[in-house]
Motif scaffolding. Sequence first.
Motif, PDB file in Angstrom:
ATOM      1  N   TRP A   5       0.834  -1.202   0.000  1.00 53.59           N
ATOM      2  CA  TRP A   5       0.000   0.000   0.000  1.00 53.59           C
ATOM      3  C   TRP A   5       0.872   1.257   0.000  1.00 53.59           C
ATOM      4  CZ3 TRP A   5      -4.051   1.908  -1.717  1.00 53.59           C
ATOM      5  CH2 TRP A   5      -4.678   3.015  -1.176  1.00 53.59           C
ATOM      6  N   ILE A   8       2.385   1.749  -3.521  1.00 59.83           N
ATOM      7  CA  ILE A   8       1.390   2.288  -4.461  1.00 59.83           C
ATOM      8  C   ILE A   8       1.178   3.774  -4.209  1.00 59.83           C
ATOM      9  CG2 ILE A   8      -1.059   2.229  -5.102  1.00 59.83           C
ATOM     10  CD1 ILE A   8      -0.904  -0.837  -4.624  1.00 59.83           C
ATOM     11  N   LYS A   9       0.997   4.144  -2.935  1.00 60.68           N
ATOM     12  CA  LYS A   9       0.782   5.555  -2.610  1.00 60.68           C
ATOM     13  C   LYS A   9       1.999   6.410  -2.967  1.00 60.68           C
ATOM     14  CE  LYS A   9      -1.279   6.502   1.374  1.00 60.68           C
ATOM     15  NZ  LYS A   9      -1.663   6.412   2.807  1.00 60.68           N
ATOM     16  N   TYR A  11       4.411   5.870  -5.260  1.00 57.01           N
ATOM     17  CA  TYR A  11       4.623   6.049  -6.694  1.00 57.01           C
ATOM     18  C   TYR A  11       3.478   6.812  -7.357  1.00 57.01           C
ATOM     19  CZ  TYR A  11       8.968   3.574  -6.733  1.00 57.01           C
ATOM     20  OH  TYR A  11      10.268   3.244  -6.523  1.00 57.01           O
ATOM     21  N   LEU A  12       2.293   6.730  -6.812  1.00 54.29           N
ATOM     22  CA  LEU A  12       1.198   7.559  -7.311  1.00 54.29           C
ATOM     23  C   LEU A  12       1.478   9.028  -6.995  1.00 54.29           C
ATOM     24  CD1 LEU A  12      -1.574   7.600  -8.680  1.00 54.29           C
ATOM     25  CD2 LEU A  12      -2.581   7.410  -6.408  1.00 54.29           C
ATOM     26  N   PHE A  13       1.950   9.293  -5.778  1.00 55.53           N
ATOM     27  CA  PHE A  13       2.340  10.653  -5.418  1.00 55.53           C
ATOM     28  C   PHE A  13       3.471  11.138  -6.316  1.00 55.53           C
ATOM     29  CE2 PHE A  13       5.284  13.412  -3.066  1.00 55.53           C
ATOM     30  CZ  PHE A  13       4.458  14.488  -2.833  1.00 55.53           C
ATOM     31  N   ASP A  14       4.445  10.276  -6.575  1.00 54.42           N
ATOM     32  CA  ASP A  14       5.569  10.631  -7.442  1.00 54.42           C
ATOM     33  C   ASP A  14       5.066  11.022  -8.824  1.00 54.42           C
ATOM     34  OD1 ASP A  14       8.142  10.906  -8.576  1.00 54.42           O
ATOM     35  OD2 ASP A  14       8.172   8.801  -9.130  1.00 54.42           O
ATOM     36  N   ALA A  15       4.168  10.233  -9.365  1.00 50.48           N
ATOM     37  CA  ALA A  15       3.662  10.531 -10.713  1.00 50.48           C
ATOM     38  C   ALA A  15       2.901  11.847 -10.735  1.00 50.48           C
ATOM     39  CB  ALA A  15       2.772   9.388 -11.195  1.00 50.48           C
ATOM     40  N   LEU A  16       2.020  12.054  -9.774  1.00 52.93           N
ATOM     41  CA  LEU A  16       1.211  13.280  -9.754  1.00 52.93           C
ATOM     42  C   LEU A  16       2.061  14.512  -9.452  1.00 52.93           C
ATOM     43  CD1 LEU A  16      -1.969  12.000  -7.897  1.00 52.93           C
ATOM     44  CD2 LEU A  16      -1.701  12.468 -10.346  1.00 52.93           C
ATOM     45  N   ALA A 102      10.758   6.707  -5.346  1.00 52.44           N
ATOM     46  CA  ALA A 102       9.603   7.591  -5.523  1.00 52.44           C
ATOM     47  C   ALA A 102       9.980   9.059  -5.344  1.00 52.44           C
ATOM     48  CB  ALA A 102       8.498   7.216  -4.539  1.00 52.44           C
TER      49      ALA A 102
END
Length: 155
Positions: A5, A8-9, A11-16, A102
């Motif tokens: 979890w 996922i959080k 790398y999602l933060f990294d992308a955004l 990340a």
Amino acid sequence: MSFLWFTIKAYLFDALYSYAVGLVFVAFALAASARSQKAARRHDGDSASSDASIQAENVVITSVVFLLCSVQGLILAGAVKESLATRPDAWWLLWYFVGFGAALPAGLSAVQRTEDNATSQRISYLGAAGSYLAACFWPDLIPSLLLKVSQLLAV
């Protein structure tokens, strides 16, 4: 499951976040390009002043992107620290590696067309990695506002 979890959080933060940094970079670059083209048309051959203006704008753009990438590194280091504080039995080395991955801005990995852009990219990666590593060793570097953002990423 908490490690998955967190990954996922993070790398999602990294992308955004790096997408937002990329948008800021593109906006600055477009504005600088428009100003330099306008100045070149106005001066009719006065390339020394337009070159100096372009160099100054490159320094400002690089500084802003460096600062934004450094903030990204601080946020992710805080998230790793917060997550490990609540899960002391976790394998900490893996969490730090995921956090480091990340912390590097993914949005800046596009092919760079000019040497100035490539230099800005390297400096931004250095800022993100440096702030992440510094905050991992000295967690007091992270301001309280960024710690609140880090708590959103922590699991």
